[in-house]
Design a protein around this motif. Structure first.
Motif, PDB file in Angstrom:
ATOM      1  N   ARG A 393       0.828  -1.203   0.000  1.00  0.00           N
ATOM      2  CA  ARG A 393       0.000   0.000   0.000  1.00  0.00           C
ATOM      3  C   ARG A 393       0.867   1.259   0.000  1.00  0.00           C
ATOM      4  N   ALA A 433      -4.950  -0.701  -7.582  1.00  0.00           N
ATOM      5  CA  ALA A 433      -6.297  -0.486  -7.047  1.00  0.00           C
ATOM      6  C   ALA A 433      -6.252   0.732  -6.123  1.00  0.00           C
ATOM      7  N   PHE A 434      -7.411   1.363  -5.930  1.00  0.00           N
ATOM      8  CA  PHE A 434      -7.502   2.554  -5.091  1.00  0.00           C
ATOM      9  C   PHE A 434      -8.570   2.353  -4.023  1.00  0.00           C
ATOM     10  N   LYS A 435      -8.300   2.863  -2.834  1.00  0.00           N
ATOM     11  CA  LYS A 435      -9.182   2.815  -1.666  1.00  0.00           C
ATOM     12  C   LYS A 435      -9.261   1.420  -1.063  1.00  0.00           C
ATOM     13  N   THR A 436      -9.571   0.409  -1.858  1.00  0.00           N
ATOM     14  CA  THR A 436      -9.610  -0.972  -1.364  1.00  0.00           C
ATOM     15  C   THR A 436      -8.831  -1.864  -2.321  1.00  0.00           C
ATOM     16  N   ASN A 438      -9.712  -4.848  -3.381  1.00  0.00           N
ATOM     17  CA  ASN A 438     -10.596  -5.505  -4.342  1.00  0.00           C
ATOM     18  C   ASN A 438     -11.877  -4.690  -4.510  1.00  0.00           C
ATOM     19  N   PRO A 439     -11.801  -3.570  -5.221  1.00  0.00           N
ATOM     20  CA  PRO A 439     -13.009  -2.782  -5.453  1.00  0.00           C
ATOM     21  C   PRO A 439     -13.995  -3.538  -6.327  1.00  0.00           C
ATOM     22  N   ILE A 440     -15.263  -3.139  -6.215  1.00  0.00           N
ATOM     23  CA  ILE A 440     -16.297  -3.809  -7.006  1.00  0.00           C
ATOM     24  C   ILE A 440     -16.002  -3.674  -8.497  1.00  0.00           C
ATOM     25  N   PRO A 442     -12.781  -2.713 -10.502  1.00  0.00           N
ATOM     26  CA  PRO A 442     -11.372  -2.317 -10.501  1.00  0.00           C
ATOM     27  C   PRO A 442     -11.106  -1.250 -11.553  1.00  0.00           C
ATOM     28  N   PRO A 443     -10.336  -0.214 -11.218  1.00  0.00           N
ATOM     29  CA  PRO A 443     -10.057   0.831 -12.210  1.00  0.00           C
ATOM     30  C   PRO A 443      -9.187   0.334 -13.358  1.00  0.00           C
ATOM     31  N   ASP A 474     -12.957  10.111  -5.676  1.00  0.00           N
ATOM     32  CA  ASP A 474     -14.309  10.539  -5.327  1.00  0.00           C
ATOM     33  C   ASP A 474     -14.315  11.837  -4.521  1.00  0.00           C
ATOM     34  N   TYR A 492      -2.990   0.736  -3.971  1.00  0.00           N
ATOM     35  CA  TYR A 492      -2.508  -0.631  -3.778  1.00  0.00           C
ATOM     36  C   TYR A 492      -1.851  -1.164  -5.051  1.00  0.00           C
TER      37      TYR A 492
END
Length: 517
Positions: A393, A433-436, A438-440, A442-443, A474, A492
């Motif tokens: 991270r 990845a950003f914030k988490t 495993n985002p719902i 992924p960017p 956001d 991440y």
């Protein structure tokens, strides 16, 4: 027209500052002034303020004594109280002897006994003509001047004297803290054993803008500097915006500092407006440079004389009141421009952290390498952990609420030849990845073979920046918004979703995030 010439700070001692040029002049400065009937009013003021005792001492001083006629022209408001009178008189006295014949530069800045600085030349001091120079006595030198030296306010004092939105914004960043070295201790807490301090003691008032600190290179040496425009030892150009200009800047920048509430957005936006309006040294409005760089964040400004509404000479520089400002907001396109208001972000791979004890930057970073262009770099390398989607991270200091183009540089310079009987390299795919982790949504997708390029069926290290795509946060993120790390955006680097060693390596030189105009 700006009348001042750039002043040279009087930082080096002259060998003969304290020398007595006329050894037969054994009297004191006070006696010399008292013996001159044309200086009787200044002599009276010396006695009223206690400076008479100072000028009777054996120390060496310079006095610029205004004539009676000069003092008669001074507005009564400048000397209407004991405090103002002392400030006024002290503005005419400096430590050490400053002879006009010793000046090696056109102007020098000299600190007076009231803490202000005056500009001194062979013919005048702070614009007051010298009518009789270099009268040497036993404890210094006397210059007679034909107009008084009115103490100037500092750039900060000028701002505080206004009723502008800029002043209101800056004063909203005042805060206080306890200096336990000066607080009065009245006891010991029997439970904790810690000192108990008298309420109201040791309280220090501070301001977030004035106390901003940063590292600056001065003559090849790193020094800690601030944007303290109240510092009488500094020399600044400071911009005060008209209220209309301040509103326009706040409106323009607010989208880059979007937070959960409008009040929070307004506060951080206003700070962004005011933090970059100070410049080191005096910028002559008749000869503004093509680019001027603000103190601290080095934002590149393009100052326009036609936007100046008022000019104020202050004790530590000059203030321009302006109805508009022009600066470089973003670099534009793929330009990684460090001198813009909205900064690009560079995240070094070896600065990673992780919630487990496995990752140690010291033991899991590649030794310093040399790229084909001669530049040196160090990479993060984590291997043989056997963990599915292992991650590290990063928390950049600031991420604005705007769209970014995202790049990384990954240089794989090992295991570039397929194993015997293998048709291809064993590779370790990765993603951001950003914030988490495993985002719902992924960017970015996995990059299948990061860090290599293939030419003529051979693999080589990839030293270029690899474009991953665009990302829009956001909201505005900053480590300073809240205690701990709650205000920072987590970025991440996520490894392969397998556990096989050799296919789960994490490798990273850096991540770049370039704001899109």
């Amino acid at each position: 027209m700006l009348s001042g010439i750039l002043f040279s700070a009087c930082t080096k001692k002259w060998d003969d500052h304290s020398a007595i040029i006329d050894p037969e002049s054994s009297g004191t400065l006070l006696e010399e002034i008292q013996d001159n009937p044309d200086l009787s009013k200044f002599s009276e003021y010396l006695t009223k303020t206690g400076y008479d005792e100072i000028l009777s001492s054996s120390k060496s001083f310079t006095v610029w004594a205004p004539t009676n006629e000069a003092i008669a022209k001074v507005d009564a408001s400048e000397i209407g109280s004991d405090e103002k009178l002392k400030l006024f008189v002290g503005n005419h006295i400096a430590d050490l002897s400053f002879q006009t014949t010793q000046l090696k530069e056109e102007y020098i800045r000299v600190k007076t006994l009231n803490g202000k600085n005056v500009s001194f030349s062979a013919k005048e001091v702070d614009g007051a003509p010298i009518v009789k120079a270099d009268v040497n006595v036993g404890n210094g030198v006397l210059h007679t001047i034909s107009s008084a030296i009115i103490p100037k306010v500092s750039a900060w004092e000028y701002l505080v004297s206004t009723n502008t939105l800029q002043k209101q914004a800056l004063q909203s960043f005042n805060y206080s803290y306890i200096d336990f070295a000066t607080a009065e201790e009245i006891g010991i807490n029997p439970t904790t054993g810690k000192p108990i301090y008298k309420e109201g003691t040791g309280v220090v008032m501070a301001n977030r803008f004035l106390n901003r600190s940063f590292v600056e290179t001065v003559n090849g040496v790193l020094e800690v500097k601030t944007t303290d425009i109240s510092d009488e030892n500094g020399l600044f150009t400071y911009i005060v915006l008209t209220d209309d200009a301040f509103r326009a800047e706040t409106l323009k920048l607010s989208k880059y500092y979007a937070l959960g509430s409008q009040d929070s957005t307004d506060s951080i936006t206003k700070f962004s407006v005011v933090k970059d309006l100070a410049f080191r040294g005096i910028l002559d409005s008749d000869n503004f440079p093509a680019a001027a760089y603000s103190i601290g964040d080095s934002v590149r400004f393009h100052l326009n004389k036609s936007a100046i509404v008022e000019i104020h000479q202050v004790s530590n520089g000059i203030v321009y009141v302006m109805n508009s400002i022009d600066y470089d907001l973003t670099g534009g396109g793929d330009n990684f421009d460090l001198y813009t208001k909205i900064k690009p972000i560079l995240i070094e791979g070896e600065s990673a952290s992780n919630s487990t004890d496995f990752l140690s930057v010291k033991t899991n970073s590649r030794p310093t390498r040399r790229a084909p262009d001669g530049s040196l770099f160090t990479q993060l390398l984590v291997q043989n952990h056997g963990t599915n989607t292992y991650w590290v991270r990063y928390r950049p200091n600031v991420v604005n609420s705007t769209k970014y183009k995202v790049y990384w540089r990954v240089v794989r310079d090992y295991n570039l030849v397929p194993a015997a009987n293998a048709t291809d390299l064993v590779y370790s795919r990765m993603r951001l990845a950003f914030k988490t982790v495993n985002p719902i949504v992924p960017p970015f997708d996995y990059v299948e073979k990061p860090g290599v390029v293939k030419e003529d069926n051979l693999y080589y290290p990839d030293y270029t920046d690899y474009y991953l795509g665009e990302f829009t946060p956001d909201k505005y993120y900053s480590k300073t918004l809240k205690s701990g790390t709650e205000g920072a955006l987590s970025v991440y680097l996520v490894g392969n979703n397998v556990t096989t060693n050799g296919q789960t390596d994490l490798l990273l030189d850096y991540i770049k995030m370039v704001p899109v105009p």
